[in-house]
Design an enzyme around this catalytic site. Structure first.
Site, PDB file in Angstrom:
ATOM      1  N   HIS A  53       0.758  -1.266  -0.009  1.00 33.76           N
ATOM      2  CA  HIS A  53       0.056   0.058   0.081  1.00 33.76           C
ATOM      3  C   HIS A  53       0.935   1.222   0.054  1.00 33.76           C
ATOM      4  O   HIS A  53       1.946   1.231   0.468  1.00 33.76           O
ATOM      5  CB  HIS A  53      -0.948  -0.054   1.148  1.00 33.76           C
ATOM      6  N   GLU A  55       1.097   3.881   1.759  1.00 37.25           N
ATOM      7  CA  GLU A  55       1.452   4.360   3.076  1.00 37.25           C
ATOM      8  C   GLU A  55       2.604   3.536   3.465  1.00 37.25           C
ATOM      9  O   GLU A  55       3.648   3.763   4.025  1.00 37.25           O
ATOM     10  CB  GLU A  55       0.342   4.424   4.379  1.00 37.25           C
ATOM     11  N   CYS A  83      -6.002   1.986   5.512  1.00 42.54           N
ATOM     12  CA  CYS A  83      -6.544   0.769   6.067  1.00 42.54           C
ATOM     13  C   CYS A  83      -6.052   0.323   7.579  1.00 42.54           C
ATOM     14  O   CYS A  83      -4.835   1.002   7.721  1.00 42.54           O
ATOM     15  CB  CYS A  83      -6.428  -0.457   4.921  1.00 42.54           C
ATOM     16  N   CYS A  86      -2.226  -0.319   7.539  1.00 43.73           N
ATOM     17  CA  CYS A  86      -1.338   0.833   7.390  1.00 43.73           C
ATOM     18  C   CYS A  86      -1.425   1.682   8.478  1.00 43.73           C
ATOM     19  O   CYS A  86      -0.423   2.289   8.873  1.00 43.73           O
ATOM     20  CB  CYS A  86      -1.745   1.653   5.944  1.00 43.73           C
TER      21      CYS A  86
END
Length: 159
Positions: A53, A55, A83, A86
């Site tokens: 992801h 992040e 999410c 993260c």
């Protein structure tokens, strides 16, 4: 325009650039002491890594750049609502603040919301959709794992 809005605009530009490259529409900017340390985009499709992801990619890049897993005091600016994975990674890294431009509600009509995961994680383990269980297991020929780690840490600190 505030600094936060400027950094969020940069995260959104990263998301658009990633989208144009065939990736998912997520970007992140990691800032520490008023300077951009690293950026990241969602690389899940290109890498087949479900943890890639935006992040997390920014955290990984910042940690490598700084030579430390400790990002204490950093701020992450994300194009979308981070999410739970993260969020947990940011907490573990010492990130002190998170700002995001698009909410789970904004992403829901497009299948880009993590609200259902947040809701599932809020339940007791026994009620979650994934089976989670503690199975105490030890190796008889080895010292207690965590105690051995602590001993090694203490030895390294003393030398």
């Amino acid at each position: 325009m505030t600094d936060a809005q400027d950094y969020l605009r940069q995260a959104i530009e990263l998301a658009y650039d990633n989208l144009e490259q065939g990736g998912r529409p997520f970007g992140a900017v990691l800032v520490r002491n008023g300077a951009i340390v690293a950026t990241g985009v969602n690389e899940v499709i290109g890498t087949n890594d479900p943890t890639a992801h935006a992040e997390l990619m920014a955290i990984r890049a910042a940690s490598q750049k700084l030579g430390s897993p400790n990002l204490e005091g950093a701020v992450v600016y994300a194009s979308g609502h981070p999410c739970p994975m993260c969020m947990a990674a940011m907490r573990l890294a010492g990130v002190r603040e998170v700002a995001y431009a698009h909410s789970n509600e904004d992403g829901a009509p497009y299948g880009l919301s993590s609200a259902a995961i947040y809701a599932d994680l809020a339940k007791p383990f026994a009620e979650q959709s994934m089976t989670i269980r503690h199975v105490p297991t030890r190796l008889q020929a080895r010292p207690e794992l965590y105690a051995d780690w602590k001993r090694r840490q203490d030895e390294n600190a003393a030398s």
